[in-house]
Design a protein around this motif. Structure first.
Motif, PDB file in Angstrom:
ATOM      1  N   ALA A  66       0.839  -1.204   0.000  1.00 37.75           N
ATOM      2  CA  ALA A  66       0.000   0.000   0.000  1.00 37.75           C
ATOM      3  C   ALA A  66       0.873   1.253   0.000  1.00 37.75           C
ATOM      4  O   ALA A  66       0.586   2.232  -0.684  1.00 37.75           O
ATOM      5  N   LYS A  67       1.955   1.192   0.755  1.00 35.88           N
ATOM      6  CA  LYS A  67       2.878   2.323   0.807  1.00 35.88           C
ATOM      7  C   LYS A  67       3.454   2.574  -0.586  1.00 35.88           C
ATOM      8  O   LYS A  67       3.573   3.704  -1.036  1.00 35.88           O
ATOM      9  N   VAL A  68       3.788   1.478  -1.232  1.00 37.10           N
ATOM     10  CA  VAL A  68       4.372   1.560  -2.566  1.00 37.10           C
ATOM     11  C   VAL A  68       3.373   2.128  -3.581  1.00 37.10           C
ATOM     12  O   VAL A  68       3.750   2.799  -4.531  1.00 37.10           O
ATOM     13  N   GLN A  69       2.078   1.870  -3.343  1.00 28.33           N
ATOM     14  CA  GLN A  69       1.058   2.442  -4.236  1.00 28.33           C
ATOM     15  C   GLN A  69       0.970   3.953  -4.061  1.00 28.33           C
ATOM     16  O   GLN A  69       0.257   4.611  -4.801  1.00 28.33           O
ATOM     17  N   GLY A  70       1.590   4.480  -3.019  1.00 24.86           N
ATOM     18  CA  GLY A  70       1.479   5.909  -2.753  1.00 24.86           C
ATOM     19  C   GLY A  70       0.374   6.238  -1.767  1.00 24.86           C
ATOM     20  O   GLY A  70      -0.067   7.375  -1.695  1.00 24.86           O
ATOM     21  N   ALA A  71      -0.095   5.257  -1.006  1.00 29.33           N
ATOM     22  CA  ALA A  71      -1.135   5.522  -0.020  1.00 29.33           C
ATOM     23  C   ALA A  71      -0.558   6.354   1.126  1.00 29.33           C
ATOM     24  O   ALA A  71       0.600   6.200   1.493  1.00 29.33           O
ATOM     25  N   THR A  72      -1.381   7.251   1.653  1.00 31.50           N
ATOM     26  CA  THR A  72      -0.939   8.059   2.796  1.00 31.50           C
ATOM     27  C   THR A  72      -0.977   7.194   4.050  1.00 31.50           C
ATOM     28  O   THR A  72      -1.655   6.165   4.090  1.00 31.50           O
ATOM     29  N   ARG A  76       5.760   9.915  -2.462  1.00 33.40           N
ATOM     30  CA  ARG A  76       4.663   8.981  -2.738  1.00 33.40           C
ATOM     31  C   ARG A  76       4.431   8.874  -4.233  1.00 33.40           C
ATOM     32  O   ARG A  76       4.176   7.809  -4.777  1.00 33.40           O
ATOM     33  N   CYS A 111      -5.985   5.846  -4.245  1.00 24.71           N
ATOM     34  CA  CYS A 111      -5.072   6.715  -3.500  1.00 24.71           C
ATOM     35  C   CYS A 111      -4.917   8.050  -4.198  1.00 24.71           C
ATOM     36  O   CYS A 111      -4.775   9.083  -3.562  1.00 24.71           O
TER      37      CYS A 111
END
Lengths: 316, 290, 333, 333
Positions: B185-191, D85, D118
């Motif tokens: 999820a972090k890699v997807q750019g999720a905050t 991000r 996201c």
């Protein structure tokens, strides 16, 4: 191992420090003048003046703490203004009673929990396990104060077993048999409360442990079921059991307080409640401090034992 | 595709499926809790007698039609006192644990997710608080913080429960936060906020709910103990704890007086514990020991 | 005749009772193993190879498990024997090396004690002799400074060292049959080579038969004399290692060989794949379990299960209605 | 392969340091490489060599303690907040454990849509078509399985879903961290072929991290070999495998097991185990296990030198280029 223990010891010192500050500060949390709190409203100015001197109440608060701490470290918990006795001697006479009840109850609880949990874990969801599970579950939901009331009603009153009811306490020094009789119901009550926790924790941990590959490995060596249980399964699971016992100790003391109070056994609990009712602040403070430090010390001891049993813990 | 893959079958070979069905008893327990909460909320509106109403014509009456559970030594209706008494127990139980969760749960989640210095400082502080025997501290504070009130009891127990909730939620989060899907999820750019709400929360919810219920049961038990020690709400306000406490002095004359509130308390605790336990085993969260 | 057979397995079946119904993890497996022979059992995850190896020695889980058929180790019938009876052959007749050395050693017991245990309980050695023998065993499996290591906990050793300890425990009572269940799966290639070489060497030195269970064809290629290929709980092809690699008849064996990438391939070589995925053991058809994924499958394959039948080479059998043609040359797919 | 290549990713002197009980452990110590647009770079090494940490450091899932990571000329190590991000979406990562890469309590559709949600970059309708398209591309029927929870899928299918998710934002670079090592050979081949197809279709550049030499060879244009936190050899896949210049690479290749009974048994296996990264050897890190090591290897750290075009090796005594006799392999349909 040594590193780990040093670290834990430092934490212990920190905790004891926090406890001492908490106990000391208790009096300042209360509304009103500390002298009034300690002596009651009817105190004479002379008595207040003595107290001010004794506690250094006119000094800044951190100095008061060090004066107080210095006294404590010399074993001086102050003198109760209500009963005019030394708080340290009050604690010293009450503490062995708590210790006796707790040790008795823990012996009973472990003696009952270990074999039953092993039996349950051997065949999870078998008949024995289900019965034990349902029993332990029901006991879990019966508070100790209800249990002791029921026990007193049936054993002391209905069955008329002498020496087990309220106000029947006889000290260990007088006669050890009557002493045991008088403590049997409280110890049994606390044992039941502990048993439930120990049984459940040990059972679920044993079931998990018995599914580990190293148990199959032990089986494949051709060693007996008994040996597998004790040598291979119990030891890793004992960590969970000891952990539960360590966490349990605080609640056990509190349950002990209620039970003592109900049966008028002059342990720390009963003394504490009497002191609260009489607003005898110094006695309350002394008992709270003693019990807190004791709990922390016992926890530390359990940590040490767990560490001995499981070499993995100190490594991570 | 069948919903049962071979890989899972291979796993089952080693470890039998643990997820148990919720079962009928679970729903009975849910119903029972609902009934009690309903009674506690609507006690004033419900057609039951005034719990403080003393009727000297009916003292120590046994269970019967007029007084379902009988009356006490002041002629007060036990049934209505139990219904009103549940208010104290449920309010203290829920209130205190809500405080514990309100502070402890977000901190625990954040600490486990962030790790690093924030986590190690906070965990050390909580560890110190946890080692402090909370029950003794509660008794000490309540004994001198007079006059006693429901609010003070809730606040004191609530604060004492924070480190416990913190520890459970932190451990639960930790077991989830190290999973690859959180990194994914972090890699997807999720905050961070999104990760906490979407990835972590749903996975720790069963443990949290389970611990919440068991926590409520524990606090209710504790409130009863405080009532026995005379540290809970003052009579004549009924609570299950002080009803049992008052009744125990007249145990030999009227057993019903102690029996019914004890039964109410135990049944409520059994229901709470059972639901909590079953939720945990149903979602098979064995990593965390409550 | 049967004297040179150390192990005779006949129609062995292991069924687990699960929430979804009966799961036939092993379904009617028969083979035998000569003394000093090394047999490879190859299969993908869920093919039943691990369950088979455990059932052979009677080490299957004790709850919710039914076993039928026969497994005779050196004259001892394992199926139907009680745990107490099986204990008499475990360790001394047959021993096992487990897959994951991280979980197969007791984490809270010193490794020396774990080796000692079998020696003292099974062989009745005294404390001193057992310790001396345990240190010898540690030395035998190539653990440096065994005297110091004797007192180590498993957590203080690397994965490769732990697997050596596991082997030492298995060898403690000089078993005649060693079951090695994926003994190198979790290990690095260089360590894997060390462990396989060690097993090879010990096998020769201690005159054991070995059953090597693995999903990796590379592991069995050069270290076994015979191979049994498993699919969905059954043996679908068995023969000498060379026959299975070079003259296989079962399309699944071919597919397995084709789909594994090879070091000698040029980069970006397209791999041959098996369509679909392994079957659900809870709802197997009456036909061949591989039929849904097989490009040669006919109606017969879907309806009637093929039994193992002989190919031209002695001892080479396969279970297929439409086998691959006999391949005279020794070639790999 | 186009003739003119520009580096998509340039990694320079990357270092990652962990702290274990206050001890600095250098997991990656000074790694530099480039990946050209459209190229696949394989990164091989044994467990603990820092290959996965390198992959994670590129995305800053673990923080590099030193060095730069330039993606299309922009240094990612200096980015933070939203820019970081956003940079991460231009690179994507696929993990080793397919089951744990997907949140068991979310539906497949939502998992694949996560990056879109996201960034809220598309409308609801676009989102649905995009997800259906992605799922179909990886071989999962969106109408049948889109609403299922991730926990209902097998490892191979989970890996397909992971791939679909990673492609949603049309990344330039895909980092595959041991993405097939948890899968069975038959499924592994399907996933590897799928990866090659998608690479062509989406114009991806790959960093393929794995311990399996055969798998790496099959997908990579160039291969880098890591040992104890450093790259010891990097070069075109075919020549590096044909004629390794670093002794470690040669040992690694020697230990790789070929699925062929006639493959030569490598008598020389690498002895011992890798030293602890807490206390790495001076000079060349491989010298403690290297048969050719001299005093010079202990004193001086070898710098990368070119032994053939594009083929760099960090060794004082690189092996002379020779042609190993490749195992004869015939390929059939």
């Amino acid at each position: 191992m040594l590193r780990y223990l040093t670290k834990r010891l430092m934490l212990l010192v920190g905790i004891v420090f926090v406890i001492s500050v908490g106990s000391f500060y208790l009096i300042h949390l209360l509304p009103g003048n500390p002298a009034t709190v300690i002596l009651g409203f009817g105190a004479t100015p002379e008595a207040k003046a003595i107290l001010y001197r004794q506690l250094g109440l006119s000094k800044p608060i951190y100095l008061q703490y060090f004066v107080w701490l210095g006294n404590i470290l010399h074993g001086n918990l102050g003198v109760s203004f209500i009963s005019q006795t030394k708080v340290s001697s009050v604690v010293r006479s009450a503490l062995p009673i708590d210790a006796e009840i707790i040790i008795l109850s823990q012996i009973m609880a472990f003696a009952a929990a270990i074999p039953t949990a092993m039996r349950s874990a051997r065949k999870p969801d078998g008949i024995v396990d289900r019965v034990l599970g349902a029993t332990s579950f029901t006991l879990l939901s019966i508070p100790p104060y209800i249990l002791i009331v029921v026990l007193v009603l049936f054993i002391s009153i209905k069955l008329g077993v002498s020496g087990t009811g309220p106000s029947a306490y006889v000290s260990l020094g007088t006669d050890w048999i009557t002493n045991l009789e008088s403590l049997s119901l409280p110890a049994f009550t606390l044992a039941t409360v502990s048993f439930v926790v120990y049984y459940r924790v040990l059972r679920s941990d044993l079931i998990a442990t018995l599914q580990e590959e190293f148990i199959t490995m032990a089986r494949s060596k051709g060693i007996s079921q008994r040996r597998i249980m004790w040598r291979h399964a119990f030891r890793p699971s004992a960590v969970a059991l000891l952990g539960a016992a360590s966490v349990n100790i605080g609640g056990l003391l509190a349950a002990g307080f209620v039970v003592q109070y109900l049966l008028q056994i002059p342990g720390l609990g009963y003394t504490l409640i009497l002191a609260i009712n009489e607003s005898d602040f110094l006695v309350v403070q002394g008992i709270v401090l003693t019990v807190s430090v004791l709990v922390v010390a016992i926890n530390f001891f359990f940590d040490f034992v767990i560490n001995m049993v499981d070499p993995r813990i100190s490594r991570e | 595709m069948s919903s049962f893959s071979l890989e899972e079958a291979a796993l089952m070979v080693e470890r039998p499926e643990k997820s148990e069905p919720l079962g009928l008893f679970f729903w009975i327990c849910v119903f029972w809790i609902g009934l009690n909460v309903f009674g506690a909320i609507f006690a004033n509106i419900l057609p039951i007698q005034n719990p403080l109403n003393e009727n000297f014509n009916a003292i120590n009456v046994g269970p019967g039609l007029h007084h379902l559970f009988g009356t006490d030594d002041l002629g007060r209706d036990i049934f209505s006192r139990i219904v009103y008494g549940s208010r104290v127990s449920i309010t203290v139980g829920m209130g205190a644990i809500l405080i514990g969760f309100g502070v402890g749960a977000p901190l625990g989640m954040l600490a486990a997710y962030r790790r690093g210095r924030f986590d190690s400082y906070l965990t050390t502080i909580m560890y110190v608080l946890l080692a402090f025997p909370a029950i003794i501290a509660t008794i000490a504070v309540l004994s001198f913080w007079t006059p006693r009130s429901l609010f003070k009891i809730i606040v004191v127990i609530g604060i004492a429960s924070i480190p416990l909730v913190y520890r459970v939620i932190r451990t639960a989060t930790l077991s989830v936060a190290t999973k690859d899907y959180v990194i994914a999820a972090k890699v997807q750019g999720a905050t961070d906020r999104r990760i906490l709400m979407k990835e972590l929360l749903p996975n720790i919810a069963p443990i949290a709910v389970s611990f919440f219920l068991i926590g409520v049961a524990t606090v209710i038990t504790l409130e009863g103990a405080l009532a026995f020690l005379g540290l809970s709400v003052n009579p004549p306000t009924p609570s299950w704890g002080n009803m049992i406490n008052e009744a125990r002095t007249v145990l030999t004359q009227n057993v019903w007086l102690a029996f019914f509130p004890s039964l109410a308390l135990c049944l409520f605790l059994i229901a709470l514990n059972f639901i909590g336990d079953r939720i945990r085993s149903h979602f098979d969260v064995t990593e965390v020991k409550l | 005749m049967s004297d040179d057979k150390l192990l005779i397995v006949k129609d062995l079946t292991t069924t687990f009772a699960t929430a979804g119904g009966d799961l036939p993890a092993v379904a009617g497996v028969s083979f035998d193993l000569a003394r000093n022979e090394t047999l490879g059992i190859v299969g993908e995850s869920g093919s039943g190879k691990t369950v088979l190896s455990r059932t052979i020695m009677g080490l299957q889980p004790r709850v919710n498990t039914t076993v039928s058929g026969s497994s005779i180790i050196d004259g001892f019938e394992v199926v139907g024997a009680s745990e107490n009876e099986k204990r008499t052959i475990w360790g001394t007749e047959v021993a096992m090396v487990f897959q994951d050395p991280m979980t197969s050693l007791n984490p809270v017991m010193r490794i020396g004690k774990q080796i000692d245990e079998a020696l003292r309980v099974r062989l009745g050695m005294n404390r001193k002799d057992a310790k001396a023998r345990a240190i010898e065993l540690l030395e035998l499996v190539g653990i440096p400074s065994p005297v110091q290591r004797y007192n180590a906990y498993p957590g203080q050793l690397s994965g490769g060292m732990r697997q050596r300890v596991v082997i030492a425990i298995a060898l403690a009572c000089s078993p005649k049959l060693l079951m090695a269940d994926e003994p190198t799966t979790g290990l690095d290639v260089t360590i894997q080579a060390q462990i396989l070489n060690l097993l090879d060497e010990l096998k020769g030195r201690l005159k054991m038969s070995v059953i090597l269970v693995t999903h990796d064809l590379g592991v069995v290629a050069t270290r076994t004399s015979r191979i049994a290929v498993m699919y969905a709980g059954r043996i679908v092809e068995t023969g000498t290692t060379r026959d299975v690699f070079y003259h296989h008849r079962m399309p699944y064996t071919r597919a397995l060989l084709e789909s594994s990438p090879k070091v000698a391939n040029k980069s970006h070589t397209r791999l041959v794949t098996i369509p679909g995925r392994p079957p659900n053991l809870l709802s197997l058809s009456d036909g061949c379990s591989f039929a849904p994924r097989c490009k040669y499958a006919t109606d017969q394959c879907h309806l009637v299960r093929p039994e193992l039948r002989p190919s031209i080479e002695p001892g080479h059998t396969f279970a297929c209605w439409n086998p691959l043609p006999i391949n005279a040359e020794a070639t790999l797919p | 392969m186009s003739a003119i290549r520009t580096p998509l990713l340039r990694v320079n002197d990357l270092e990652v340091t962990f702290y274990v009980h206050g001890h600095a452990v250098s997991a990656v110590s000074g790694v530099s490489f480039e990946i050209m647009e459209g190229e696949t770079l394989g990164l091989v090494g044994e467990s603990g060599c820092g290959k996965s940490t390198t992959g994670k450091a590129l995305m800053r899932i673990v923080e590099p303690s030193k060095g730069t990571v330039e993606l299309e000329g922009v240094d990612i190590t200096k980015e933070s907040g939203k820019a970081l991000r956003s940079a991460r979406t231009r690179m994507q990562m696929i993990f080793q454990d397919p089951i744990s890469s997907l949140n068991p309590r979310r539906r497949v559709k939502d998992i694949v849509a996560e990056p879109l949600d996201c960034w809220k970059s598309v409308t609801g309708v676009e989102r649905d078509t995009l997800i259906s398209d992605l799922l179909s591309k990886v071989g999962i029927d969106p109408s049948v399985y889109g609403n299922r929870y991730a926990r209902q899928f097998s490892g191979g299918q989970c890996q397909r879903i992971s791939i679909a998710r990673s492609l949603a934002m049309r990344p330039k670079l895909l980092i595959c961290d041991e993405m097939v090592s948890a899968l069975d050979v038959s499924v592994q081949a399907q996933i590897l072929n799928l990866l090659e197809d998608l690479k062509a279709e989406y114009g991806l550049t790959l960093l393929f991290i794995a311990h399996d030499l055969a798998v790496v060879k099959n997908v990579s244009d160039r291969v880098a070999v890591m040992y104890l936190g450093k790259i010891c050899e990097i070069g075109p896949a075919d020549t590096l495998y044909e004629s390794p210049a670093h002794p470690y690479t040669e040992f690694l290749l020697g230990a790789a097991l070929e699925a062929d009974p006639d493959s030569p048994m490598h008598s020389q296996t690498l002895e011992g185990e890798p030293p602890s990264p807490m206390n790495p050897p001076s000079g060349c890190r491989f010298r403690t296990r290297c048969p050719n090591a001299t005093q010079k290897c202990a004193d001086e750290e070898p710098l990368p030198q070119e032994v053939a075009p594009n083929h760099l090796v960090s060794c004082h005594y690189p092996l002379t280029i020779h042609h190993k006799s490749a195992t004869p392999i015939t390929l059939e349909g």
